[in-house]
Design an enzyme around this catalytic site. Structure first.
Site, PDB file in Angstrom:
ATOM      1  CD  GLU A  68      -3.124  -1.077   2.107  1.00 17.93           C
ATOM      2  OE1 GLU A  68      -3.078  -0.225   3.007  1.00 17.93           O
ATOM      3  OE2 GLU A  68      -4.079  -1.868   1.951  1.00 17.93           O
ATOM      4  CD  GLU A 104      -4.151  -5.602   2.993  1.00 15.83           C
ATOM      5  OE1 GLU A 104      -4.996  -4.811   3.458  1.00 15.83           O
ATOM      6  OE2 GLU A 104      -2.939  -5.479   3.189  1.00 15.83           O
TER       7      GLU A 104
HETATM    8  C1  LIG Z   1      -7.641  -3.075   7.025  1.00 17.82           C
HETATM    9  C2  LIG Z   1      -6.502  -3.425   7.894  1.00 17.82           C
HETATM   10  O1  LIG Z   1      -6.621  -4.179   8.823  1.00 17.82           O
HETATM   11  N1  LIG Z   1      -5.357  -2.877   7.605  1.00 17.82           N
HETATM   12  C3  LIG Z   1      -4.189  -3.148   8.378  1.00 17.82           C
HETATM   13  C4  LIG Z   1      -3.003  -3.276   7.500  1.00 17.82           C
HETATM   14  O2  LIG Z   1      -1.890  -3.616   8.237  1.00 17.82           O
HETATM   15  C5  LIG Z   1      -1.535  -2.704   9.255  1.00 17.82           C
HETATM   16  C6  LIG Z   1      -0.357  -3.258   9.949  1.00 17.82           C
HETATM   17  O3  LIG Z   1      -0.632  -4.516  10.456  1.00 17.82           O
HETATM   18  C7  LIG Z   1      -2.690  -2.478  10.209  1.00 17.82           C
HETATM   19  O4  LIG Z   1      -2.339  -1.483  11.135  1.00 17.82           O
HETATM   20  C8  LIG Z   1      -3.915  -2.084   9.420  1.00 17.82           C
HETATM   21  O5  LIG Z   1      -5.003  -1.958  10.280  1.00 17.82           O
END
Ligand SMILES: CC(=O)N[C@H]1CO[C@H](CO)[C@@H](O)[C@@H]1O
Ligand SMILES: *[C@@H]1O[C@H](CO)[C@@H](O)[C@H](O)[C@H]1NC(C)=O
Length: 342
Positions: free
Chosen positions: A168, A277
């Site tokens: 991301e 995801e």
């Molecule tokens: C949607 C979600 O859970 N995103 C997560 C992506 O990863 C980071 C690190 O583990 C999380 O903080 C986010 O919440």
């Protein structure tokens, strides 16, 4: 709110104790079960090693942990064949991008990746860094190339590994995102990792719904791989802002709707993608939105290679999307409805 959390926590603990007999981990010798879908990749993100990302390097067992082998076995028993393993770039290669690996952390990472692939499943090596290193946007493209050469070397001979350039990217110059992706691809191939798939991600949290409007489409179309094994990894949540922070889904049909634009882009350009995801709450509206989306992906499986749930991992507790056996919220409430898409 506090009290509610405590009650929910207590319910989670209670149900963990009362796990149904059918949820025992599958013995490690069990072969991958017969799958209903024709997706190439169906899987679960296995969190833990990226936890405590503000505590660097952090301590094992306190700030971060590794995915659990018996969970991998159980989920393989459910038909899953792909596990994305998020970890921190800084923990693997501390201090500078051009540095060398921390062997303690590296052994942990290599060990879980080796375990997953020894079961015949794919392991996605996922530096979960959002295009940042020690919280600063990575602008040193050569440094990023060096980091990837160091990392890919660890897995160069394992063809069940998949390299994910970064989790991301967001709020970054679009051309920088392009150059970082291309540098990663070049580095991976340069160290002899030539058989593996590479998942490339876009800016704007790699959202499928904004794939073209964000500029990712036009920019990342130009990525090249001498092995021609690139897969565009997009993410999509079904809550109002698409952030994956709510148990609500916008509508019954939101899943398929949010993938339409990206699907058209993939088809027009002859590219392939994976939904790296996705998740929704454990309720009827979300389940219908999710199965509608997966069904739409199945009917477009010429461009959609598969999907991965967010998320599993031993430390999620009663997390709204928890896919950890035996008592994760989604494991119990959503997974049974997803079987036709595994
Ligand atoms: C949607 C979600 O859970 N995103 C997560 C992506 O990863 C980071 C690190 O583990 C999380 O903080 C986010 O919440
Ligand atoms: C290497 O990793 C271990 C385990 O995470 C950690 O305790 C140690 O401090 C790290 N060393 C460096 C130099 O980051």
């Amino acid at each position: 709110m506090k009290l509610l959390d405590i009650i929910l926590g207590a319910i989670a603990v209670g149900s963990a104790l009362a796990a149904p007999a059918g949820d025992k981990p599958t013995p490690t010798t069990t072969k991958t079960s017969k799958r209903a879908s024709k997706f190439q990749f169906v899987g679960v993100n296995q969190s833990g090693a990226e936890f405590g990302n503000k505590d660097l390097p952090g301590q094992l067992g306190k700030h971060y942990t590794w995915p659990v082998q018996s969970t991998i076995d159980t989920l393989i028993g459910k038909g899953f064949n792909t596990f994305r393993v998020p970890f921190m770039m800084e923990r693997l290669v501390p201090n500078k991008l051009t540095g060398s690996v921390n062997t303690t952390y590296s052994q942990g990472l290599e060990s879980i990746i080796r375990y997953i692939t020894s079961k015949g499943a794919y392991a996605v090596v996922d530096p979960h860094n959002f295009g940042r290193y020690y919280d600063k946007v990575i602008t040193d493209v050569d440094g990023f190339r060096a980091w990837w050469a160091t990392t890919a070397k660890l897995f160069a001979s394992n063809d069940h590994v998949i390299f994910d350039t970064n989790n991301e990217y967001h709020d970054m110059d679009q051309n920088l995102v392009f150059r970082l992706n291309q540098a990663a691809i070049d580095a991976i191939r340069s160290v002899g990792a030539t058989s593996q798939y590479i998942f490339v991600e876009g800016n704007s949290w790699s959202g499928a719904w904004t794939w073209t409007s964000s500029g990712n489409g036009a920019s990342l179309l130009g990525l090249t791989d001498p092995q021609d094994k690139l897969v565009y990894e997009m993410h999509q949540y079904l809550d109002t802002d698409g952030s994956g922070t709510s148990t609500n889904c916008v509508s019954f049909t939101i899943g398929a709707e949010r993938l339409r634009d990206a699907t058209a882009w993939l088809k027009a350009n002859g590219k392939k993608a994976v939904l790296g995801e996705t998740a929704g709450g454990s309720n009827a509206q979300c389940i219908k939105a999710l199965t509608g989306m997966l069904s739409y992906m199945q009917s477009n499986s010429d461009v959609w290679t598969g999907w991965l749930w967010w998320g599993g991992g031993p430390w999620w507790g009663d997390y709204i999307y928890g896919m950890e056996p035996p008592s994760g919220t989604a494991y119990k409430g959503v997974l049974p409805s997803l079987t036709p898409y595994i």
